[in-house]
Design an enzyme around this catalytic site. Sequence first.
Site, PDB file in Angstrom:
ATOM      1  N   ASP A  59       0.540   7.216  10.458  1.00 29.98           N
ATOM      2  CA  ASP A  59       1.263   6.969   9.196  1.00 29.98           C
ATOM      3  C   ASP A  59       0.301   7.068   8.013  1.00 29.98           C
ATOM      4  OD1 ASP A  59       3.038   5.984   7.284  1.00 29.98           O
ATOM      5  OD2 ASP A  59       2.878   3.899   7.951  1.00 29.98           O
ATOM      6  N   LEU A  60      -0.026   8.313   7.599  1.00 37.72           N
ATOM      7  CA  LEU A  60      -0.979   8.502   6.502  1.00 37.72           C
ATOM      8  C   LEU A  60      -0.306   8.948   5.209  1.00 37.72           C
ATOM      9  CD1 LEU A  60      -3.978  10.195   8.409  1.00 37.72           C
ATOM     10  CD2 LEU A  60      -3.603   7.767   7.934  1.00 37.72           C
ATOM     11  N   LEU A  62       0.878  11.774   3.575  1.00 36.58           N
ATOM     12  CA  LEU A  62       0.170  12.755   2.752  1.00 36.58           C
ATOM     13  C   LEU A  62       0.988  13.149   1.515  1.00 36.58           C
ATOM     14  CD1 LEU A  62      -1.305  12.939   5.543  1.00 36.58           C
ATOM     15  CD2 LEU A  62      -1.805  15.291   4.962  1.00 36.58           C
ATOM     16  N   ASP A  64      -0.125  15.763  -1.731  1.00 37.56           N
ATOM     17  CA  ASP A  64      -1.147  16.496  -2.487  1.00 37.56           C
ATOM     18  C   ASP A  64      -0.610  17.904  -2.740  1.00 37.56           C
ATOM     19  OD1 ASP A  64      -3.658  17.347  -3.577  1.00 37.56           O
ATOM     20  OD2 ASP A  64      -4.701  15.919  -2.294  1.00 37.56           O
ATOM     21  N   ASN A  67      -1.501  23.528  -0.573  1.00 36.52           N
ATOM     22  CA  ASN A  67      -2.591  24.096   0.203  1.00 36.52           C
ATOM     23  C   ASN A  67      -3.410  23.015   0.915  1.00 36.52           C
ATOM     24  OD1 ASN A  67      -4.195  26.405   0.996  1.00 36.52           O
ATOM     25  ND2 ASN A  67      -5.793  25.475  -0.284  1.00 36.52           N
ATOM     26  N   THR A  68      -3.651  21.899   0.220  1.00 34.82           N
ATOM     27  CA  THR A  68      -4.439  20.806   0.812  1.00 34.82           C
ATOM     28  C   THR A  68      -3.668  20.138   1.952  1.00 34.82           C
ATOM     29  OG1 THR A  68      -5.500  20.464  -1.308  1.00 34.82           O
ATOM     30  CG2 THR A  68      -5.627  18.643   0.238  1.00 34.82           C
ATOM     31  N   ARG A 184      13.318  -7.402  11.923  1.00 37.16           N
ATOM     32  CA  ARG A 184      12.924  -8.750  12.344  1.00 37.16           C
ATOM     33  C   ARG A 184      13.860  -9.227  13.447  1.00 37.16           C
ATOM     34  NH1 ARG A 184       9.247  -7.544   9.942  1.00 37.16           N
ATOM     35  NH2 ARG A 184       8.077  -8.558   8.276  1.00 37.16           N
ATOM     36  N   GLN A 193       8.941  -8.377   3.245  1.00 29.14           N
ATOM     37  CA  GLN A 193      10.018  -7.378   3.276  1.00 29.14           C
ATOM     38  C   GLN A 193      11.211  -7.935   2.512  1.00 29.14           C
ATOM     39  OE1 GLN A 193       9.700  -4.409   4.275  1.00 29.14           O
ATOM     40  NE2 GLN A 193       8.430  -4.224   6.100  1.00 29.14           N
ATOM     41  N   GLY A 213       6.403  -4.576  13.101  1.00 32.72           N
ATOM     42  CA  GLY A 213       5.039  -5.092  12.996  1.00 32.72           C
ATOM     43  C   GLY A 213       4.999  -6.553  13.375  1.00 32.72           C
ATOM     44  N   ARG A 214       5.053  -7.396  12.325  1.00 35.35           N
ATOM     45  CA  ARG A 214       4.775  -8.818  12.512  1.00 35.35           C
ATOM     46  C   ARG A 214       5.673  -9.543  13.491  1.00 35.35           C
ATOM     47  NH1 ARG A 214       4.057  -9.226   6.140  1.00 35.35           N
ATOM     48  NH2 ARG A 214       5.456  -7.457   6.428  1.00 35.35           N
TER      49      ARG A 214
HETATM   50  O1  C5P Z   1       5.226  -6.388   9.782  1.00 35.88           O
HETATM   51  P1  C5P Z   1       6.351  -5.459   9.445  1.00 35.88           P
HETATM   52  O2  C5P Z   1       7.359  -5.327  10.585  1.00 35.88           O
HETATM   53  O3  C5P Z   1       7.007  -5.778   8.124  1.00 35.88           O
HETATM   54  O4  C5P Z   1       5.627  -4.047   9.320  1.00 35.88           O
HETATM   55  C1  C5P Z   1       6.314  -2.879   8.975  1.00 35.88           C
HETATM   56  C2  C5P Z   1       5.383  -1.707   9.036  1.00 35.88           C
HETATM   57  O5  C5P Z   1       6.072  -0.588   8.506  1.00 35.88           O
HETATM   58  C3  C5P Z   1       4.113  -1.851   8.219  1.00 35.88           C
HETATM   59  O6  C5P Z   1       3.085  -1.107   8.883  1.00 35.88           O
HETATM   60  C4  C5P Z   1       4.468  -1.216   6.897  1.00 35.88           C
HETATM   61  O7  C5P Z   1       3.358  -0.665   6.239  1.00 35.88           O
HETATM   62  C5  C5P Z   1       5.390  -0.097   7.358  1.00 35.88           C
HETATM   63  N1  C5P Z   1       6.326   0.407   6.352  1.00 35.88           N
HETATM   64  C6  C5P Z   1       7.239  -0.388   5.700  1.00 35.88           C
HETATM   65  N2  C5P Z   1       8.095   0.160   4.772  1.00 35.88           N
HETATM   66  C7  C5P Z   1       8.031   1.475   4.513  1.00 35.88           C
HETATM   67  C8  C5P Z   1       7.128   2.295   5.180  1.00 35.88           C
HETATM   68  C9  C5P Z   1       6.266   1.717   6.107  1.00 35.88           C
HETATM   69  O8  C5P Z   1       7.306  -1.597   5.949  1.00 35.88           O
HETATM   70  N3  C5P Z   1       8.887   2.006   3.661  1.00 35.88           N
END
Ligand code: C5P
Length: 237
Positions: A59-60, A62, A64, A67-68, A184, A193, A213-214
């Site tokens: 999840d970077l 991008l 730009d 070309n980059t 959640r 969130q 995530g959490r």
């Molecule tokens: O901890 P939690 O479940 O809130 O994490 C959600 C993940 O999804 C995190 O890595 C957050 O950066 C990512 N994310 C997000 N909303 C976005 C894009 C990515 O919460 N629109």
Amino acid sequence: MLPKPIIALDFPGRTETETFLKQFHEESLFVKVGMELFYKEGPVLLELLKELGHEIFLDLKLHDIPNTVYSSMKILASLNVDLVNVHAAGGSEMMRVAREGLEEGTPSGKSRPKIIAVTQLTSTGEEQMRNEQLIHCGLKESVLHYAQLTHSSGLDGVVCSALEAGAIRDVTSSDFLRVTPGIRLSGDSVDDQKRVVTPRQASDIGSTHIVVGRSITKAKDPLGAYLKVKSEWEMES
Ligand code: C5P
């Protein structure tokens, strides 16, 4: 079969990541590596995750000149990841060549990583969008517009709120990926969130993938929380 819930590995480094993953024993996972972890540990960490048998969403985001992004995507395709992303705001030309870069960088015999776009960040509110980006439609309209642009640029899907997933499917196609964070388990803390849904609700509303995530990484029993998320997600409605 539904794709596995994607676990956001929002950890500062390799040590914390390995400690976390040890709790999953032999379970093969779909994990998300974001900027923090990738900038700290680099491609070597991706190799390790692959050796452990996990699928990877890198999840970077991008954004730009075309070309980059094209050249960078060629490199990302060689890292053996499964899913990458860009910002739709980079435009149709940038998205089109991002996909081309992936195609050209994919080693022969391997399949191209899927590529999705961020529409509007979930941290962007309507007022901010109006005042700072000078976009004068509603937030949802902007999200749907970017989703259509992503679709017509040949990408595989978008990152979006689960609450927008059904509307995005309706303006694109049912096989267009709707990858949704903001998940959640009921009873968990919402943290920062703004709008969250449960895995079951996400599946009912139209997500094709969920990012968690959490609810898993901060749980007392991460494996137990993961299995609960997975069974809710996979439950027939
Ligand atoms: O901890 P939690 O479940 O809130 O994490 C959600 C993940 O999804 C995190 O890595 C957050 O950066 C990512 N994310 C997000 N909303 C976005 C894009 C990515 O919460 N629109």
